[in-house]
Scaffold this motif. Structure first.
Motif, PDB file in Angstrom:
ATOM      1  N   GLY A   1      48.619  44.269  36.525  1.00 55.93           N
ATOM      2  CA  GLY A   1      47.465  44.224  35.630  1.00 55.93           C
ATOM      3  C   GLY A   1      46.182  43.919  36.380  1.00 55.93           C
ATOM      4  O   GLY A   1      45.131  44.520  36.123  1.00 55.93           O
ATOM      5  N   ALA A   2      46.249  42.986  37.318  1.00 53.31           N
ATOM      6  CA  ALA A   2      45.072  42.653  38.121  1.00 53.31           C
ATOM      7  C   ALA A   2      44.630  43.858  38.950  1.00 53.31           C
ATOM      8  O   ALA A   2      43.438  44.175  39.014  1.00 53.31           O
ATOM      9  N   ALA A   3      45.583  44.544  39.558  1.00 60.16           N
ATOM     10  CA  ALA A   3      45.255  45.740  40.344  1.00 60.16           C
ATOM     11  C   ALA A   3      44.637  46.808  39.450  1.00 60.16           C
ATOM     12  O   ALA A   3      43.697  47.503  39.847  1.00 60.16           O
ATOM     13  N   TYR A   4      45.133  46.909  38.235  1.00 65.11           N
ATOM     14  CA  TYR A   4      44.606  47.877  37.265  1.00 65.11           C
ATOM     15  C   TYR A   4      43.131  47.592  36.976  1.00 65.11           C
ATOM     16  O   TYR A   4      42.311  48.512  36.935  1.00 65.11           O
TER      17      TYR A   4
ATOM     18  N   ILE B   1      41.003  45.827  38.928  1.00 64.41           N
ATOM     19  CA  ILE B   1      40.218  45.977  40.165  1.00 64.41           C
ATOM     20  C   ILE B   1      39.902  47.437  40.453  1.00 64.41           C
ATOM     21  O   ILE B   1      38.792  47.779  40.833  1.00 64.41           O
ATOM     22  N   MET B   2      40.883  48.312  40.242  1.00 57.19           N
ATOM     23  CA  MET B   2      40.725  49.714  40.629  1.00 57.19           C
ATOM     24  C   MET B   2      40.511  50.655  39.444  1.00 57.19           C
ATOM     25  O   MET B   2      40.443  51.864  39.617  1.00 57.19           O
ATOM     26  N   GLY B   3      40.415  50.103  38.244  1.00 60.28           N
ATOM     27  CA  GLY B   3      40.178  50.944  37.080  1.00 60.28           C
ATOM     28  C   GLY B   3      41.368  51.819  36.742  1.00 60.28           C
ATOM     29  O   GLY B   3      41.227  52.922  36.215  1.00 60.28           O
ATOM     30  N   GLY B   4      42.545  51.328  37.029  1.00 59.07           N
ATOM     31  CA  GLY B   4      43.796  52.052  36.838  1.00 59.07           C
ATOM     32  C   GLY B   4      44.641  51.855  38.074  1.00 59.07           C
ATOM     33  O   GLY B   4      44.116  51.543  39.149  1.00 59.07           O
ATOM     34  N   CYS B   5      45.951  52.024  37.939  1.00 61.52           N
ATOM     35  CA  CYS B   5      46.811  51.767  39.089  1.00 61.52           C
ATOM     36  C   CYS B   5      48.142  52.482  38.902  1.00 61.52           C
ATOM     37  O   CYS B   5      48.971  52.051  38.097  1.00 61.52           O
ATOM     38  N   SER B   6      48.342  53.554  39.655  1.00 61.10           N
ATOM     39  CA  SER B   6      49.597  54.311  39.618  1.00 61.10           C
ATOM     40  C   SER B   6      50.686  53.543  40.359  1.00 61.10           C
ATOM     41  O   SER B   6      50.422  52.527  41.013  1.00 61.10           O
ATOM     42  N   ASP B   7      51.904  54.059  40.299  1.00 63.90           N
ATOM     43  CA  ASP B   7      53.013  53.450  41.043  1.00 63.90           C
ATOM     44  C   ASP B   7      52.696  53.373  42.536  1.00 63.90           C
ATOM     45  O   ASP B   7      52.853  52.323  43.161  1.00 63.90           O
ATOM     46  N   ASP B   8      52.277  54.502  43.114  1.00 66.77           N
ATOM     47  CA  ASP B   8      51.962  54.530  44.548  1.00 66.77           C
ATOM     48  C   ASP B   8      50.819  53.589  44.874  1.00 66.77           C
ATOM     49  O   ASP B   8      50.859  52.860  45.868  1.00 66.77           O
ATOM     50  N   SER B   9      49.796  53.608  44.050  1.00 66.10           N
ATOM     51  CA  SER B   9      48.647  52.744  44.282  1.00 66.10           C
ATOM     52  C   SER B   9      49.064  51.272  44.251  1.00 66.10           C
ATOM     53  O   SER B   9      48.603  50.473  45.071  1.00 66.10           O
ATOM     54  N   PHE B  10      49.961  50.914  43.352  1.00 64.17           N
ATOM     55  CA  PHE B  10      50.433  49.535  43.289  1.00 64.17           C
ATOM     56  C   PHE B  10      51.258  49.184  44.533  1.00 64.17           C
ATOM     57  O   PHE B  10      51.178  48.067  45.043  1.00 64.17           O
ATOM     58  N   ASP B  11      52.024  50.139  45.046  1.00 62.96           N
ATOM     59  CA  ASP B  11      52.746  49.916  46.302  1.00 62.96           C
ATOM     60  C   ASP B  11      51.762  49.583  47.421  1.00 62.96           C
ATOM     61  O   ASP B  11      51.942  48.623  48.174  1.00 62.96           O
ATOM     62  N   TYR B  12      50.715  50.383  47.547  1.00 53.95           N
ATOM     63  CA  TYR B  12      49.735  50.202  48.623  1.00 53.95           C
ATOM     64  C   TYR B  12      48.915  48.930  48.406  1.00 53.95           C
ATOM     65  O   TYR B  12      48.535  48.260  49.374  1.00 53.95           O
TER      66      TYR B  12
ATOM     67  N   LEU C   1      38.123  38.717  37.203  1.00 56.64           N
ATOM     68  CA  LEU C   1      38.274  40.098  37.675  1.00 56.64           C
ATOM     69  C   LEU C   1      37.542  41.060  36.756  1.00 56.64           C
ATOM     70  O   LEU C   1      36.888  41.998  37.216  1.00 56.64           O
ATOM     71  N   TRP C   2      37.654  40.836  35.450  1.00 57.47           N
ATOM     72  CA  TRP C   2      37.004  41.743  34.504  1.00 57.47           C
ATOM     73  C   TRP C   2      35.485  41.685  34.668  1.00 57.47           C
ATOM     74  O   TRP C   2      34.817  42.718  34.650  1.00 57.47           O
ATOM     75  N   LYS C   3      34.961  40.490  34.846  1.00 56.53           N
ATOM     76  CA  LYS C   3      33.511  40.345  35.019  1.00 56.53           C
ATOM     77  C   LYS C   3      33.026  41.127  36.233  1.00 56.53           C
ATOM     78  O   LYS C   3      31.987  41.776  36.197  1.00 56.53           O
ATOM     79  N   ARG C   4      33.786  41.077  37.297  1.00 57.78           N
ATOM     80  CA  ARG C   4      33.360  41.744  38.531  1.00 57.78           C
ATOM     81  C   ARG C   4      33.707  43.233  38.555  1.00 57.78           C
ATOM     82  O   ARG C   4      32.906  44.047  39.019  1.00 57.78           O
ATOM     83  N   PHE C   5      34.894  43.610  38.098  1.00 60.53           N
ATOM     84  CA  PHE C   5      35.364  44.991  38.281  1.00 60.53           C
ATOM     85  C   PHE C   5      35.565  45.780  36.992  1.00 60.53           C
ATOM     86  O   PHE C   5      35.767  46.979  37.054  1.00 60.53           O
ATOM     87  N   GLY C   6      35.555  45.098  35.837  1.00 59.24           N
ATOM     88  CA  GLY C   6      35.873  45.771  34.584  1.00 59.24           C
ATOM     89  C   GLY C   6      35.048  47.010  34.297  1.00 59.24           C
ATOM     90  O   GLY C   6      35.576  48.046  33.904  1.00 59.24           O
ATOM     91  N   GLU C   7      33.758  46.918  34.517  1.00 59.58           N
ATOM     92  CA  GLU C   7      32.873  48.059  34.263  1.00 59.58           C
ATOM     93  C   GLU C   7      32.606  48.871  35.521  1.00 59.58           C
ATOM     94  O   GLU C   7      32.114  50.010  35.442  1.00 59.58           O
ATOM     95  N   ASN C   8      32.888  48.307  36.682  1.00 59.87           N
ATOM     96  CA  ASN C   8      32.644  48.968  37.954  1.00 59.87           C
ATOM     97  C   ASN C   8      33.836  48.788  38.884  1.00 59.87           C
ATOM     98  O   ASN C   8      33.748  48.081  39.896  1.00 59.87           O
ATOM     99  N   PRO C   9      34.950  49.429  38.573  1.00 59.78           N
ATOM    100  CA  PRO C   9      36.134  49.237  39.422  1.00 59.78           C
ATOM    101  C   PRO C   9      35.966  49.861  40.813  1.00 59.78           C
ATOM    102  O   PRO C   9      35.105  50.734  41.005  1.00 59.78           O
ATOM    103  N   LEU C  10      36.763  49.390  41.730  1.00 57.62           N
ATOM    104  CA  LEU C  10      36.734  49.922  43.091  1.00 57.62           C
ATOM    105  C   LEU C  10      37.434  51.279  43.105  1.00 57.62           C
ATOM    106  O   LEU C  10      38.411  51.498  42.409  1.00 57.62           O
ATOM    107  N   GLY C  11      36.940  52.136  43.961  1.00 55.33           N
ATOM    108  CA  GLY C  11      37.609  53.419  44.154  1.00 55.33           C
ATOM    109  C   GLY C  11      37.058  54.533  43.433  1.00 55.33           C
ATOM    110  O   GLY C  11      36.487  55.078  42.777  1.00 55.33           O
TER     111      GLY C  11
END
Length: 184
Positions: free
Chosen positions: A56-59, A61-72, A174-184
């Protein structure tokens, strides 16, 4: 190789210009058993990080998180070292403070695929002198790891969050920092 030795190697790589090559070289100088023990320690940390909360945290931070993305992402987290790893496992919202602003400035994402096969590459170098993929080498390495009593688990994850509203509430920093502007 004990957990402490594993984290010492991870810590040392932070001071090296080519950290992944350095780890591969360092490990390839060790015994086959020590390389396999490094793999076991990595896998234990990697699997401990395989949970709904961290996903959930990765999701966020990155505005979504696939299986592979979560692995990395989990590879990246381990690569940050023992202190950051355990703080994040305990409280993923900590990453709002930890991730440097350069990630936004340089359009970086917290993913390190290179971390996932360091031990296998080191074993391959030890056996063949290069890092070219070799199915026989992988099978041999896997047999050594399993011979030490470790079996790669097949796990499913059950999410304990449903949507971004759940994540917004769970990870306010995390939401305050990345919720509207996720990385990637």
């Amino acid at each position: 190789m004990k957990e402490k030795q594993f984290w010492e190697i991870i810590s040392q790589m932070h001071h090296i210009e080519e950290p992944y090559d350095w780890v591969i070289n360092e490990l390839s100088q060790k015994t086959e058993t020590e390389i396999a023990q490094f793999e076991i320690q990595f896998e234990k940390a990697y699997m401990k990080a395989y949970n709904s909360n961290l996903w959930g945290a990765a999701y966020v931070i990155m505005g979504g998180c696939s299986d592979d993305s979560f692995d990395y992402f989990r590879g990246w987290l381990i690569g940050q070292g023992e202190e950051v790893y355990y703080k994040t496992i305990k409280n993923p919202d900590y990453l709002a403070e930890y991730i440097l602003p350069i990630y936004e400035q340089e359009d970086l994402v917290p993913e390190l695929e290179e971390m996932l096969d360091l031990a296998l590459q080191a074993y391959t170098v030890k056996k063949t002198g290069d890092i070219e993929w070799n199915d026989k080498i992988w099978n041999d390495f896997n047999n050594i790891v399993e011979g030490l009593g470790y079996h790669y688990p097949k796990v499913d994850i059950e999410f304990d969050w449903k949507d971004v509203n759940d994540l917004k509430e769970r990870f306010p920093k995390l939401w305050k920092r990345f919720g509207e502007n996720p990385l990637g």
